[in-house]
Design an enzyme around this catalytic site. Structure first.
Site, PDB file in Angstrom:
ATOM      1  N   GLY A 179       0.832  -1.196   0.000  1.00 36.04           N
ATOM      2  CA  GLY A 179       0.000   0.000   0.000  1.00 36.04           C
ATOM      3  C   GLY A 179       0.862   1.239   0.000  1.00 36.04           C
ATOM      4  N   MET A 180       0.276   2.334  -0.428  1.00 38.01           N
ATOM      5  CA  MET A 180       0.970   3.619  -0.408  1.00 38.01           C
ATOM      6  C   MET A 180      -0.031   4.657   0.070  1.00 38.01           C
ATOM      7  SD  MET A 180       3.681   5.387  -0.885  1.00 38.01           S
ATOM      8  CE  MET A 180       3.611   7.092  -0.374  1.00 38.01           C
ATOM      9  N   GLU A 181       0.392   5.397   1.088  1.00 32.84           N
ATOM     10  CA  GLU A 181      -0.517   6.255   1.857  1.00 32.84           C
ATOM     11  C   GLU A 181      -0.822   7.585   1.188  1.00 32.84           C
ATOM     12  OE1 GLU A 181       2.612   5.352   2.575  1.00 32.84           O
ATOM     13  OE2 GLU A 181       3.725   6.925   3.625  1.00 32.84           O
ATOM     14  N   HIS A 191      -2.758   0.184   8.294  1.00 37.86           N
ATOM     15  CA  HIS A 191      -1.422   0.794   8.195  1.00 37.86           C
ATOM     16  C   HIS A 191      -1.462   2.078   7.356  1.00 37.86           C
ATOM     17  CE1 HIS A 191       3.045   0.690   7.918  1.00 37.86           C
ATOM     18  NE2 HIS A 191       2.805   1.277   6.761  1.00 37.86           N
ATOM     19  N   GLU A 192      -2.004   1.974   6.171  1.00 37.35           N
ATOM     20  CA  GLU A 192      -2.005   3.160   5.288  1.00 37.35           C
ATOM     21  C   GLU A 192      -2.884   4.272   5.874  1.00 37.35           C
ATOM     22  OE1 GLU A 192       0.344   2.964   3.419  1.00 37.35           O
ATOM     23  OE2 GLU A 192       0.549   0.797   3.253  1.00 37.35           O
ATOM     24  N   HIS A 213      -1.046   6.244   8.470  1.00 33.21           N
ATOM     25  CA  HIS A 213      -0.140   7.252   7.903  1.00 33.21           C
ATOM     26  C   HIS A 213      -0.824   8.624   7.766  1.00 33.21           C
ATOM     27  CE1 HIS A 213       3.655   5.407   6.900  1.00 33.21           C
ATOM     28  NE2 HIS A 213       3.121   4.424   6.197  1.00 33.21           N
ATOM     29  N   GLU A 262       7.358   5.232   9.430  1.00 31.08           N
ATOM     30  CA  GLU A 262       6.915   3.830   9.388  1.00 31.08           C
ATOM     31  C   GLU A 262       6.786   3.164  10.757  1.00 31.08           C
ATOM     32  OE1 GLU A 262       5.567   2.676   6.847  1.00 31.08           O
ATOM     33  OE2 GLU A 262       6.273   4.083   5.315  1.00 31.08           O
ATOM     34  N   ASP A 281      15.539   4.266  -0.523  1.00 33.96           N
ATOM     35  CA  ASP A 281      14.827   3.006  -0.332  1.00 33.96           C
ATOM     36  C   ASP A 281      15.706   1.915   0.286  1.00 33.96           C
ATOM     37  OD1 ASP A 281      12.752   4.394  -1.303  1.00 33.96           O
ATOM     38  OD2 ASP A 281      12.401   3.176  -3.091  1.00 33.96           O
ATOM     39  N   TYR A 311      10.406  -0.234  10.325  1.00 34.84           N
ATOM     40  CA  TYR A 311       9.045  -0.671  10.634  1.00 34.84           C
ATOM     41  C   TYR A 311       8.963  -1.343  12.010  1.00 34.84           C
ATOM     42  CZ  TYR A 311       7.643   0.110   5.755  1.00 34.84           C
ATOM     43  OH  TYR A 311       7.349   0.680   4.540  1.00 34.84           O
TER      44      TYR A 311
END
Ligand code: BES
Ligand code: ZN
Length: 627
Positions: free
Chosen positions: A294-296, A320-321, A324, A343, A398, A406
């Site tokens: 996922g990307m928030e 989780h997202e 964020h 994170e 990255d 995390y």
């Protein structure tokens, strides 16, 4: 008991501890904007500290035939220091023209190209310039964009495209100051081909319009890695008054069911840490090439279809997202070296949401799986990458995307919670989000804030420096106990001891019990034992992607051949890097496996986003050979 003494000298703050550790750090100052003035983001070539963008407007067209986004970006700038140049980040973009304000022509040039960070675009400003307008196009070299042909979508009748900005990819689709250390508002006009719908991390349409042009507005200031766009044959289904899901028609019902608890998740999150600041919370379920779980992206989380398991068992990803929306989007890491502030906090918050909705037992399973991931990374990562506060200059941000940020981040916060008491910690966190909303912060500042607002008040002396600035897992890391996992371990032992599959009585196991079972298969498991398990439970054809990916990885290790061709099918279809990386790695560990991996990859690579194929090219030692 160790005592910390606190000295405050105008701007600098020192706290020294009787165990000899000492933090002498002007960065722990209590004025966040002063701290931010002193830090440098190592991953931008822009001069955002001198002249900065306050608002970005995109006027763009999405051209599926040439696989280009092209148009004009207009940045409203703040040049109170009267600098004569603004420098933007670009990477693999084509710049056609630059004008100032309402169209005055401008002169511009380029700085030195940096292979990692891109090509700085230097625009000369005039006295009082308020706006810069850049006509540009993306190129084939874009790292942010994924262009899919109809066959790569669920409906197979229209193409699809989406962007991925985090961490430093926004510069490959918009010329911009690409740093998480600065916030902007944005708006956009996006033209798309007939019959397609565009959505962004902003106010969104719910249906098509005949002009094929969509207007967007994001009035809350965000770091630019959160600007996001997706275009496809999309439809919308509401979940409750402020949540809903976008996806292709054939997946809409399944997604709406899977995300059915999303409205409750937002309510629970607000009860925990304060009002949701972004108005709506929607999710778009993308085609399977999406490289992340996922990307928030604010207001519109981008999600992988591999979370659609049919039983809501993988929805902690949405928690989780959503989390964020506070940690990451509201309070943002000022540099990628502070990534754990995004994170680690989010994993903590995610598990608190899950605990409210599904109970402590459930969350302890997630936490224990997380702990196993952390142990694995601590065993394999360079100690330099095991710090919460990272040093990433010269490396891709990255590289810091590991379980350290995390899970070590999570366990650090859980340790503080257990030491200070949950209600003290909750009040602290709520105040932390409120005090820093729409701001960016760094780790050292957080450490100072924690001391001032929680540890001194509760008279606690925790080994914060060890957690944050040293590698490994501190000895006082909270211990997680899960009786459901203990039961799985017992069954597994019995299975080996009695050589009898019937001792495993897994009919009521959740996805997470299965994941624990598969991960804990012992190192001497034979391919025959794998076959016996598979004959009873058919894990090779599980509809649950987490189970499937874990099973494939172990099957490769134990030489169990029964997984092919299901494995090939999975690798060709799914582009989620978290799944691909360990599977390709396991294959690459033997000559035979490497051969197989390359064969599959020759069919699969075209279905992966840049972020995934970069990683897999490296595992298969194909760097510079493919493309
Ligand atoms: N923000 C991350 C994804 C990310 C991190 C993209 C770094 C680019 C650089 C997102 O919130 C995330 O953590 N996704 C996880 C899922 C989550 C449930 C842990 C993922 O994609 O695996
Ligand atoms: Zn995250």
């Amino acid at each position: 008991m160790k005592y910390c003494v606190y000295f405050l000298f105008s701007l600098s703050l020192f706290f020294s501890c009787t165990d000899g550790s000492e933090v002498t750090d002007s960065l722990a100052n209590d004025d966040v904007s002063k701290v931010n003035d002193t830090i440098i983001d190592a991953h931008t070539l822009s001069n955002y500290k001198e002249v900065s963008i306050s608002h970005t407007h995109l006027d763009i067209e999405v051209d599926f035939i040439n696989k280009r986004i092209k148009g004009v970006v207009s940045h409203t700038i703040d040049n109170s220091q009267n600098k004569d140049q603004i420098i933007l980040d670009t990477k693999n973009l084509e710049i056609f023209d630059v004008t100032l304000d309402d169209g005055d022509s401008a002169t511009y040039s380029y700085g030195d190209n940096d292979e990692l960070l891109g090509l700085p675009l230097i625009i000369n400003l005039k006295q009082g310039t308020k706006k810069i307008n850049i006509a540009y196009s993306t190129t084939d070299g874009t790292e942010a964009l994924d262009w899919l042909v109809p066959e790569q979508t669920a409906g197979k009748n229209a193409p699809f495209m989406y962007t991925q900005g985090q961490s430093i990819f926004t510069r490959s689709w918009i010329p911009i100051q690409d740093t998480p250390g600065k916030r902007i508002t944005y708006s956009a006009n996006v033209k798309v081909p007939d019959g397609m719908l565009a959505v962004m991390s902003a106010s969104n349409p719910v249906e098509r319009n005949p002009q094929n042009t969509y207007e967007f507005n994001m009035p809350q200031p965000i770091p630019c890695y959160l600007i996001a766009l997706a275009v496809g044959d999309l439809y919308f289904a509401p979940i409750d008054h402020r949540t809903g899901v976008y996806t292709e028609k054939s997946m809409l019902d399944a997604c709406a069911y899977e995300l059915g608890d999303m409205g409750k998740m937002v309510d629970v999150a607000e009860d925990l840490y304060g009002e949701y600041q972004w108005e709506r919370y929607d999710v778009i379920v993308l085609p399977p090439s999406f490289p992340f779980g996922g990307m928030e992206n604010p207001r519109l989380t981008f999600a992988t279809p591999t979370m659609i398991a049919g039983d809501r068992s993988l929805t902690s990803l949405i928690a989780h997202e959503l989390a964020h929306s506070w940690s990451g989007n509201l309070v943002t890491n000022a540099t990628w070296e502070d990534f754990w502030l995004n994170e680690g906090f989010t994993v903590y918050f995610e598990r608190r949401i899950m605990e409210e909705l599904y109970g402590k037992d459930y969350v302890e399973m997630l936490a224990l799986l997380g702990y196993q991931d952390l142990e694995q990374d601590v065993a394999s990562l360079d100690p330099k990458l095991q710090l919460l506060k990272l040093k990433l200059k010269g490396n891709h941000p990255d590289d810091g995307m590991s379980n350290i940020a995390y899970e070590k981040g999570y366990f650090f916060l859980r340790y503080i919670e257990e030491s200070a008491g949950r209600s003290n910690f909750d009040s602290f966190l709520k105040k932390y989000f409120d005090d820093h909303k729409f701001q960016t912060i760094i780790t050292e500042y957080f450490v100072g804030y924690l001391q001032r607002n929680l540890l001194f008040a509760t008279n606690l002396d925790l080994n914060v420096n060890e957690w944050v600035f040293q590698p490994g897992i501190p000895k006082n890391c909270p211990k997680v106990v899960s009786s459901r996992f203990e039961n799985v371990e017992e069954k597994l032992k019995l299975f080996y001891y009695k050589s009898d599959i019937n001792v495993i009585d897994a009919d009521n196991w959740s996805t997470h019990e299965w994941r624990h079972f598969i991960r804990n298969l012992n190192a001497n498991t034979t391919s025959d034992q794998m076959r016996i398990i598979d004959q009873k439970y058919d894990l090779t054809h599980s509809g649950n992607s987490e189970i499937l990916a874990a099973w494939f990885e172990q099957s490769i290790k134990f030489g169990y051949e029964g997984i092919y061709p299901a494995l090939e099918n999975f690798l060709v279809r799914v582009g989620r890097r978290k799944f691909l990386q360990p599977i390709y790695q396991a294959l690459a560990n033997s000559d035979e496996g490497m051969k197989r991996a390359k064969e599959i990859y020759s069919k699969a690579r075209k279905n992966y986003h840049y972020i995934s194929f970069e990683t897999i090219d490296e595992i298969l030692k194909l760097k510079d050979k493919v493309n």
